[in-house]
Motif scaffolding. Structure first.
Motif, PDB file in Angstrom:
ATOM      1  N   VAL A  19      -1.847   4.947  15.443  1.00 13.18           N
ATOM      2  CA  VAL A  19      -1.870   5.447  14.063  1.00 13.18           C
ATOM      3  C   VAL A  19      -0.624   4.992  13.325  1.00 13.18           C
ATOM      4  O   VAL A  19      -0.704   4.465  12.207  1.00 13.18           O
ATOM      5  CB  VAL A  19      -1.979   6.985  14.058  1.00 13.18           C
ATOM      6  N   VAL A  22      -0.927   1.397  12.441  1.00 14.01           N
ATOM      7  CA  VAL A  22      -1.843   1.124  11.323  1.00 14.01           C
ATOM      8  C   VAL A  22      -1.187   1.464   9.993  1.00 14.01           C
ATOM      9  O   VAL A  22      -1.259   0.715   9.022  1.00 14.01           O
ATOM     10  CB  VAL A  22      -3.150   1.917  11.512  1.00 14.01           C
ATOM     11  N   VAL A  23      -0.500   2.641   9.968  1.00 11.50           N
ATOM     12  CA  VAL A  23       0.031   3.117   8.689  1.00 11.50           C
ATOM     13  C   VAL A  23       1.266   2.340   8.274  1.00 11.50           C
ATOM     14  O   VAL A  23       1.440   2.037   7.096  1.00 11.50           O
ATOM     15  CB  VAL A  23       0.325   4.627   8.784  1.00 11.50           C
ATOM     16  N   ILE A  92      -0.421  -7.213   4.185  1.00  6.30           N
ATOM     17  CA  ILE A  92      -1.344  -6.417   3.369  1.00  6.30           C
ATOM     18  C   ILE A  92      -0.703  -5.893   2.089  1.00  6.30           C
ATOM     19  O   ILE A  92      -1.393  -5.562   1.147  1.00  6.30           O
ATOM     20  CB  ILE A  92      -1.973  -5.226   4.141  1.00  6.30           C
ATOM     21  N   LEU A  95      -1.801  -8.084  -0.473  1.00  7.58           N
ATOM     22  CA  LEU A  95      -3.240  -8.099  -0.753  1.00  7.58           C
ATOM     23  C   LEU A  95      -3.643  -6.805  -1.452  1.00  7.58           C
ATOM     24  O   LEU A  95      -4.215  -5.917  -0.831  1.00  7.58           O
ATOM     25  CB  LEU A  95      -4.030  -8.267   0.552  1.00  7.58           C
ATOM     26  N   LYS A  96      -3.273  -6.680  -2.730  1.00  7.46           N
ATOM     27  CA  LYS A  96      -3.641  -5.446  -3.424  1.00  7.46           C
ATOM     28  C   LYS A  96      -4.337  -5.750  -4.755  1.00  7.46           C
ATOM     29  O   LYS A  96      -4.013  -5.209  -5.790  1.00  7.46           O
ATOM     30  CB  LYS A  96      -2.418  -4.568  -3.637  1.00  7.46           C
ATOM     31  N   LEU A  98      -7.544  -5.184  -5.221  1.00 15.11           N
ATOM     32  CA  LEU A  98      -8.553  -4.146  -5.452  1.00 15.11           C
ATOM     33  C   LEU A  98      -7.900  -2.843  -5.898  1.00 15.11           C
ATOM     34  O   LEU A  98      -7.647  -1.947  -5.104  1.00 15.11           O
ATOM     35  CB  LEU A  98      -9.357  -3.910  -4.167  1.00 15.11           C
ATOM     36  N   LYS A  99      -7.608  -2.777  -7.178  1.00 21.39           N
ATOM     37  CA  LYS A  99      -7.045  -1.535  -7.688  1.00 21.39           C
ATOM     38  C   LYS A  99      -7.337  -1.473  -9.177  1.00 21.39           C
ATOM     39  O   LYS A  99      -7.780  -2.437  -9.802  1.00 21.39           O
ATOM     40  CB  LYS A  99      -5.540  -1.497  -7.440  1.00 21.39           C
ATOM     41  N   TRP A 100      -7.109  -0.390  -9.781  1.00 19.79           N
ATOM     42  CA  TRP A 100      -7.328  -0.213 -11.228  1.00 19.79           C
ATOM     43  C   TRP A 100      -6.181  -0.797 -11.983  1.00 19.79           C
ATOM     44  O   TRP A 100      -5.046  -0.457 -11.679  1.00 19.79           O
ATOM     45  CB  TRP A 100      -7.475   1.277 -11.570  1.00 19.79           C
TER      46      TRP A 100
END
Lengths: 100, 708
Positions: A19, A22-23, A92, A95-96, A98-100
């Protein structure tokens, strides 16, 4: 005979490391590895409890998880390569889109 | 077929409706494309400069002059045939129906024809039905008869008008609505006609809608009428609430019963009748809602004759007479009706003295004469009111058509100061208008004399009447005689004050206009002979004809005295014949005084009127400006409403409503602005949220299991 709680503790430690990996990690490859770690932590718990209760279902589930994990790793690595070709990075935090 | 021709009563309103459909098709598919094509070309294309300026004159006044005819397209002839034709046919059918009705015994003269079920909602059952009884037959004959003559006249008067078919569509639609109004067998269907004539009035007043004043006048008439219609609607609700029905026969049949059982109290009757009367003041141009009628003169002159003199404006009188059974139960309302009528009669008559526009004089005269009719209704003399309605329809339609003929002859001039000496140019118009003027002035033997004198006598002798009402009405009669003869003297006598250019073209109107004038002149002279009172040796046929409508009703009412009052001839029993004859002579003398004064001021000492105006400039100014009533309304009502509406718009609409709408949007936007930060695009963040959620859920489940 080792206590069943020791197996569960090992399982929890493996899962916890996964965990945290991953985080906190930025490298997608490491994150995938951490996911494998979490799955294997769960596998330890399945096998241990199955053996402790004398039930084969635990082992069956562990194999099941391994199969899924193998498939997942294959798909994940394929995606990763495609991603790298596109962005030339596997960080990552880069890789952002996908956001508003 | 037991009823014979009466079974075809539905044809009376249906025929004008057929005219609407046919002329409407012509207007839409033949006339409109033509007019649009013309409008698309600058200054009427190849017609040349002279024609171009002529077309401009059409655009503004459209009264047109004899020269410069457009070549008449074929459809115009068709319209000129259909429009008067359907109304004439309706008149013939109505006449046959009335003759058939007259052959029945007096107490069986109510024919109801139910056409189809119209509204069915709970206990509200309203069929579309027609009712022919003595009252509605009088109205139907006047409407179709005078209407037919005015249609014929219109063919001549509007011959230079481009929107010829559109005009006749409106006119036919008006006939349909008016006939629905008078022939309906219930209040609701009457209200449909009532609104229909209001719509047509609006359309026809604003017929020349390019002209700002005409379009404004149309709107003014429409709005003033809506105020009254609100009263009629409330009255209908009350009638339905009280009687459980809206049909005349059922409502009036229940009046005595409900009166006895105490359901129909005097207060309730007063409320219903006052609300109905509010509607009547709007439609029939009484104080306080009369202001629209003088402005309505912006419409074509035949429209003023048909709608704003002979038929529509009398609808209020018709409704009051139709509801006489209810009005007789409300003495307070009767008094209000009589007083309003008397005040309106004298008030508008005085305004008529100083007007210089020939049509506006007639407009104020119409308001004044309608006041007489309401005075008659208010003192319980419904027969006299309807009688005056009929004779007034004849002579006032004639006066308007005559003034239209004068205007036509003078290429659109309406100012009497620019007329004079027209007698030799338009002899037929002069003689017919003179006959109508004698009739309205109340010269013995002519129609106006009998009807006006009947009203004066009833105002004096009826239990609801009083010498004061008589005095006011008699004074108004004198003023009427004065201003009418002023009009005749200024227009037809003396030296010409015309524009030389206009004088060159002054001409008598074509036969389509003079023939209706002549027929109406005969009716104006002889129309009163159906109601010669007993005291003058007549049989008063009119009174007997209407008796079945008003008398059983009056007898059933609680006010027996009112019944006697409505009888007229019977009312005279209590008064000596000498008194009736004496009052008659007195009113004639007053009328002659008015005529004499007009002769003195406008024929003998022509400088005198200006002298008088100069001596009391303030008084003249006030009367000339119509007592500043329009300005007062503007200040007291219209500006208040405009300010209030502006306030509502700025306070309520702009701040409150828009605030809610915009506020909701702003709230969602601000919330989104904050919440969007959750979606950062970093996968680690999502994973952390996932983890945190899982930890929270597991923790909660563990906590629950530990606690239990």
């Amino acid at each position: 005979m080792i206590e069943p709680s020791a197996y569960l503790l090992l399982s929890a430690i493996l899962f916890g490391i996964g965990v945290v990996g991953v985080v906190t990690r930025k490298n997608v490859l490491i994150i995938l590895m951490s996911v494998e770690l979490m799955l294997n932590g769960v596998n330890v718990a399945f096998v241990a409890v199955g053996s402790f209760l004398g039930d084969a279902a635990g082992g069956v589930f562990a194999f099941m998880v391994m199969t899924v994990a193998a498939a997942e790793a294959a798909v994940g690595l394929a995606l990763l390569i495609a991603l790298y070709r596109l962005k030339e990075t596997i960080d990552i935090t880069e890789l952002k889109v996908l956001k508003w | 077929m037991v009823n014979g021709i009466l079974d075809y009563l539905w044809l009376v309103p249906a025929l004008p409706l057929l005219g609407v459909v046919l002329n409407g098709a012509i207007a839409l598919f033949a006339e409109r494309p033509l007019l649009l094509k013309e409008a698309g070309l600058p200054l009427a294309g190849g017609h040349g400069a002279a024609h171009g300026s002529h077309d401009d004159a059409h655009g503004t006044s459209s009264h047109g002059s004899a020269h410069g005819h457009h070549e008449s397209p074929a459809y115009r002839k068709l319209v000129a045939l259909i429009a008067p034709g359907v109304v004439g046919a309706a008149f013939v059918v109505a006449l046959l129906c009335v003759l058939s009705l007259a052959s029945r015994p007096a107490d069986g003269r109510t024919f109801v024809q139910i056409l189809f079920p119209w509204i069915q909602a709970g206990s509200l059952l309203v069929p579309a039905g027609l009712q022919l009884d003595p009252l509605s037959s009088v109205m139907a004959l006047v409407v179709t008869g005078v209407g037919f003559l005015i249609h014929v006249y219109s063919v001549g008067y509007m011959s230079h008008e481009r929107a010829f078919a559109r005009y006749f569509v409106y006119l036919n639609l008006f006939m349909f609505a008016m006939l629905t109004l008078v022939l309906a067998n219930n209040y609701l269907l009457m209200f449909v006609g009532w609104e229909g004539v209001g719509l047509c009035s609006y359309l026809l007043i604003g017929f020349w809608y390019e002209k700002q004043s005409a379009s404004d006048a149309g709107k003014k008439a429409f709005v003033a009428n809506r105020i009254g219609d609100f009263g009629v609607l409330l009255a209908m609700f009350l009638v339905f609430w009280t009687f459980g029905s809206l049909s005349y026969t059922e409502v009036f049949a229940k009046v005595p019963l409900l009166r006895e059982s105490g359901v129909l109290t005097t207060g309730l009757a007063t409320a219903i009748t006052l609300l109905l009367f509010l509607g009547a003041t709007g439609k029939s141009a009484q104080i306080p809602l009369y202001v629209w009628l003088p402005d309505a003169m912006e419409g074509p002159t035949p429209v003023s004759a048909l709608i704003h003199a002979a038929t529509m404006v009398t609808a209020g009188v018709y409704m009051v007479a139709r509801s006489s059974a209810l009005f007789l139960l409300a003495p307070d309302t009767m008094m209000v009706v009589a007083v309003i009528g008397a005040i309106t009669a004298i008030f508008s008559a005085t305004i008529g003295i100083c007007q210089t526009d020939i049509k506006r004089v007639l407009a104020y005269s119409t308001v004044s004469q309608l006041g007489y009719m309401f005075l008659a209704c208010g003192v319980g003399a419904f027969t006299a009111g309807i009688f005056h309605l009929v004779t007034h329809a004849f002579f006032k339609a004639l006066l308007f058509l005559g003034s239209g003929s004068v205007i036509h002859a003078l290429s659109g001039e309406q100012d009497m100061r620019k007329m004079g000496g027209l007698r030799k140019y338009v002899p037929v118009t002069f003689f017919t208008m003179f006959a109508a003027t004698l009739a309205i002035a109340g010269i013995p033997g002519l129609s106006g004399f009998f009807s006006k004198d009947e009203i004066l006598w009833q105002a004096f002798s009826s239990p609801h009447g009083s010498p004061v009402l008589w005095g006011v009405a008699a004074a108004a009669a004198g003023i009427t005689a004065f201003y009418m003869f002023r009009l005749v003297f200024l227009t037809f006598f003396g030296d010409s004050r015309m524009d030389p250019e206009v004088e060159k073209h002054a001409h008598e109107s074509p036969w389509t206009m003079t023939v209706p004038l002549s027929i109406l002149a005969v009716l104006s002279v002889a129309g009163g002979w159906v109601g010669i009172p007993a005291v003058l040796g007549g049989s008063n046929f009119f009174e007997h004809w209407l008796a079945p409508v008003f008398h059983p009703v009056a007898a059933a009412g609680a006010h027996g005295a009112a019944a006697a009052g409505a009888h007229g001839a019977q009312g005279a029993v209590h008064h000596p014949v000498v008194l009736e004859i004496g009052l008659m002579a007195l009113s004639v003398a007053i009328a002659l005084c008015g005529i004499g004064l007009a002769y003195f001021l406008y024929r003998v000492r022509t400088g005198k009127p200006d002298e008088i105006a100069a001596r009391w400039p303030n008084l003249y100014d006030v009367v000339y400006h119509k007592y500043y009533i329009d300005e007062f309304y503007e200040w007291a009502v219209i500006r208040r409403i405009v300010n209030f509406s502006t306030g509502l718009w700025q306070m309520f609409d702009a701040l409150f409503i828009d605030g809610i709408v915009n506020g909701a949007a702003a709230l969602v936007r601000a919330a989104g602005e904050r919440v969007r930060r959750l979606q950062g695009g970093v996968v680690g963040g999502y994973a952390f949220s996932l983890l945190a959620g899982a930890v929270l859920l597991v923790g909660y489940i563990l906590y629950r299991s530990v606690v239990q």
